[in-house]
Design a protein around this motif. Structure first.
Motif, PDB file in Angstrom:
ATOM      1  N   HIS A  10       0.859  -1.195   0.000  1.00 41.80           N
ATOM      2  CA  HIS A  10       0.000   0.000   0.000  1.00 41.80           C
ATOM      3  C   HIS A  10       0.888   1.236   0.000  1.00 41.80           C
ATOM      4  CE1 HIS A  10      -3.714  -2.245   0.848  1.00 41.80           C
ATOM      5  NE2 HIS A  10      -2.912  -3.052   1.507  1.00 41.80           N
ATOM      6  N   ASN A  31      -6.531   0.260  -3.362  1.00 40.84           N
ATOM      7  CA  ASN A  31      -7.629   0.683  -2.472  1.00 40.84           C
ATOM      8  C   ASN A  31      -7.470   2.131  -2.014  1.00 40.84           C
ATOM      9  OD1 ASN A  31      -5.441  -0.051  -0.785  1.00 40.84           O
ATOM     10  ND2 ASN A  31      -6.784  -0.578   0.923  1.00 40.84           N
ATOM     11  N   PRO A  49     -11.311   4.190  -5.341  1.00 45.25           N
ATOM     12  CA  PRO A  49     -10.383   3.128  -5.749  1.00 45.25           C
ATOM     13  C   PRO A  49      -9.939   3.254  -7.209  1.00 45.25           C
ATOM     14  CG  PRO A  49     -12.622   2.266  -5.562  1.00 45.25           C
ATOM     15  CD  PRO A  49     -12.662   3.671  -5.039  1.00 45.25           C
ATOM     16  N   TYR A  51      -8.864  -2.528  -9.088  1.00 40.93           N
ATOM     17  CA  TYR A  51      -9.763  -2.918  -8.001  1.00 40.93           C
ATOM     18  C   TYR A  51     -11.035  -3.462  -8.636  1.00 40.93           C
ATOM     19  CZ  TYR A  51     -12.336  -1.773  -3.634  1.00 40.93           C
ATOM     20  OH  TYR A  51     -13.076  -1.779  -2.492  1.00 40.93           O
ATOM     21  N   THR A 106     -14.695  -4.406  -9.168  1.00 38.02           N
ATOM     22  CA  THR A 106     -16.036  -4.067  -8.682  1.00 38.02           C
ATOM     23  C   THR A 106     -17.041  -4.839  -9.531  1.00 38.02           C
ATOM     24  OG1 THR A 106     -16.641  -2.274 -10.189  1.00 38.02           O
ATOM     25  CG2 THR A 106     -15.202  -1.693  -8.341  1.00 38.02           C
ATOM     26  N   LYS A 131      -7.386  -6.944  -8.182  1.00 36.15           N
ATOM     27  CA  LYS A 131      -7.526  -7.186  -6.757  1.00 36.15           C
ATOM     28  C   LYS A 131      -8.986  -7.404  -6.382  1.00 36.15           C
ATOM     29  CE  LYS A 131      -6.734  -7.160  -2.349  1.00 36.15           C
ATOM     30  NZ  LYS A 131      -5.625  -6.991  -1.432  1.00 36.15           N
ATOM     31  N   TYR A 155     -11.473  -7.501  -3.362  1.00 38.31           N
ATOM     32  CA  TYR A 155     -11.846  -7.298  -1.960  1.00 38.31           C
ATOM     33  C   TYR A 155     -13.302  -7.688  -1.804  1.00 38.31           C
ATOM     34  CZ  TYR A 155      -7.834  -4.142  -1.119  1.00 38.31           C
ATOM     35  OH  TYR A 155      -6.584  -3.604  -0.972  1.00 38.31           O
ATOM     36  N   ASN A 209     -11.087   0.673   3.004  1.00 44.70           N
ATOM     37  CA  ASN A 209     -11.498   1.117   1.658  1.00 44.70           C
ATOM     38  C   ASN A 209     -11.926  -0.042   0.754  1.00 44.70           C
ATOM     39  OD1 ASN A 209     -10.718   3.602   2.604  1.00 44.70           O
ATOM     40  ND2 ASN A 209      -8.705   3.502   1.676  1.00 44.70           N
ATOM     41  N   SER A 210     -12.728  -0.932   1.288  1.00 40.48           N
ATOM     42  CA  SER A 210     -13.190  -2.059   0.482  1.00 40.48           C
ATOM     43  C   SER A 210     -14.683  -1.973   0.172  1.00 40.48           C
ATOM     44  CB  SER A 210     -12.888  -3.386   1.195  1.00 40.48           C
ATOM     45  OG  SER A 210     -13.575  -3.443   2.416  1.00 40.48           O
ATOM     46  N   GLY A 254     -16.052  -3.174  -3.125  1.00 41.00           N
ATOM     47  CA  GLY A 254     -15.700  -4.532  -3.506  1.00 41.00           C
ATOM     48  C   GLY A 254     -16.902  -5.371  -3.902  1.00 41.00           C
ATOM     49  N   HIS A 284      -8.109 -10.814  -1.347  1.00 47.39           N
ATOM     50  CA  HIS A 284      -8.198 -10.612   0.109  1.00 47.39           C
ATOM     51  C   HIS A 284      -9.162 -11.678   0.612  1.00 47.39           C
ATOM     52  CE1 HIS A 284      -8.098  -8.140   3.883  1.00 47.39           C
ATOM     53  NE2 HIS A 284      -9.092  -8.979   4.108  1.00 47.39           N
TER      54      HIS A 284
END
Ligand code: DOR
Ligand code: ZN
Length: 343
Positions: free
Chosen positions: A15, A41, A45, A76, A78, A99, A101, A108-109, A112, A136
């Motif tokens: 991070h 994140n 994002p 990220y 979504t 990534k 999440y 900051n997820s 996700g 994650h």
């Protein structure tokens, strides 16, 4: 042994944040590491290839003069992620992973994934083009105990996703349990797992016994000692599926030391001295390079860094905290005196 030369390490989960915080923490990673997988994140994002490109430019502009550090960008995932945009960002060489999440799992997820059916097309496309999914691995169900969330995620979410998406390359990130170690060992080479520095050093007693230690709170939270020992055995084994992802996650002390404090340990400055000591204690110094510098590139299909770093057996001169324009950030305290320095 008093000196140790390794191919330059990489950090497969980092991070960096943005703005003033990024400018303060980036030099510590760039000093020791050749490359790092940069977590997306931010607020908001990093969701699109265009956002990843702009973030990469901000990182490169903040690097110390002459640094050859290479940020490896991620997107990220979504439920609105566009598979074509992901494929284009991968084809251009910009994006090295996506990534996942689970919504609400950690810092900051919120954007996700809740319904995995809504990301199926993106995952299928990633399997097709060989783009890894960094996961994650915690369920977020309120009825699942926080110490069980990783083990439950493997059964309920991870294994079904992998079975439904043959060929998808997956990194189980920052694993914290013997369940995760056992699962990783039972899979083929499409699955890798990262292990952090701090999860090799602390168990849940370090967080909770004798007073609460907010600087040891991170997610997934550290588990029982038997799990820490399983992680140490995995990291020091030299097995190709296990590699370093520090999850170095800076938060200001003001944001850590709150009634509801942030999750994250800031380990970028002292990760390599800590790891050298851990591997030395476990009689595995000859396998440190596999963990820090070789297994990760092999999983990602990248060359090992051509240059090297040398560690020497002397106490390092490292700060207990770093100053940022946003306030102080405490450096992870391993709870023992460090004996190795990066030259
Ligand atoms: O401890 C953590 N901190 N775990 C995460 O998954 C996120 C990270 C952060 O961004 O602060
Ligand atoms: Zn992380």
């Amino acid at each position: 042994m008093t000196t140790l030369t390794l191919a330059r390490p990489d950090d497969w989960h980092l991070h960096l944040r943005d703005g003033a915080m990024m400018r303060a923490v980036l030099p510590w990673t760039a000093r020791d590491f050749g490359r790092a997988i940069i977590m997306p994140n931010l607020v908001p994002p990093i969701v699109t290839g265009a956002q990843a490109g702009a973030y990469r430019d901000r990182i490169l502009a903040a690097l110390p003069e002459g640094s050859a550090f290479e940020p490896l960008m991620t997107l990220y995932l979504t439920e609105d992620t566009d598979a074509d945009d992901v494929a284009a960002a991968h084809a251009s060489g910009l994006v090295k992973a996506v990534k996942l999440y689970p919504a609400g799992a950690t810092t900051n997820s919120a954007s996700g994934v809740t319904n995995f059916d809504n990301v199926r097309l993106v995952l299928d496309r990633m399997a097709e083009i060989g783009l890894p999914l960094c996961v994650h691995g915690e369920v977020t169900d309120h009825d699942v105990d926080i110490f069980d969330r990783e083990a439950v995620f493997i059964d309920r979410t991870l294994d079904p996703i992998r079975k439904a998406t043959p060929g998808l390359r997956v990194v189980m990130e920052h694993i914290t349990t013997s369940n995760a170690v056992d699962y990783a060992r039972a899979q083929d080479d499409s699955l890798g797992a990262t292990i952090t520095t701090h999860h090799l050093v602390i168990n849940r007693n370090h967080i909770l016994a004798g007073g609460i230690k907010p600087h040891y709170y991170c997610l997934p939270v550290a588990k029982r000692e038997e799990h820490r020992l399983a992680l140490r055995a995995a990291a020091t084994s030299g097995e190709a599926r296990f590699f370093l992802g520090t999850d170095s996650a800076p938060h200001t002390d003001a944001n850590k030391l709150l009634p509801c404090g942030c999750a994250g340990c800031f380990t970028a400055p002292n990760t390599l001295p800590i790891l050298a000591q851990v591997f030395e204690e476990d009689g595995a110094l000859d396998r440190l390079e596999a963990f820090t510098s070789k297994n990760g590139p092999a999983f990602y299909g990248l060359p090992v860094n051509a240059d090297t770093i040398t560690l020497t057996k002397t106490a390092p001169d490292l700060p207990g905290h770093i100053d940022t324009e946003d306030g102080a950030v405490t450096v992870f305290d391993p709870g023992f005196d460090l004996t190795w320095s990066v030259q």
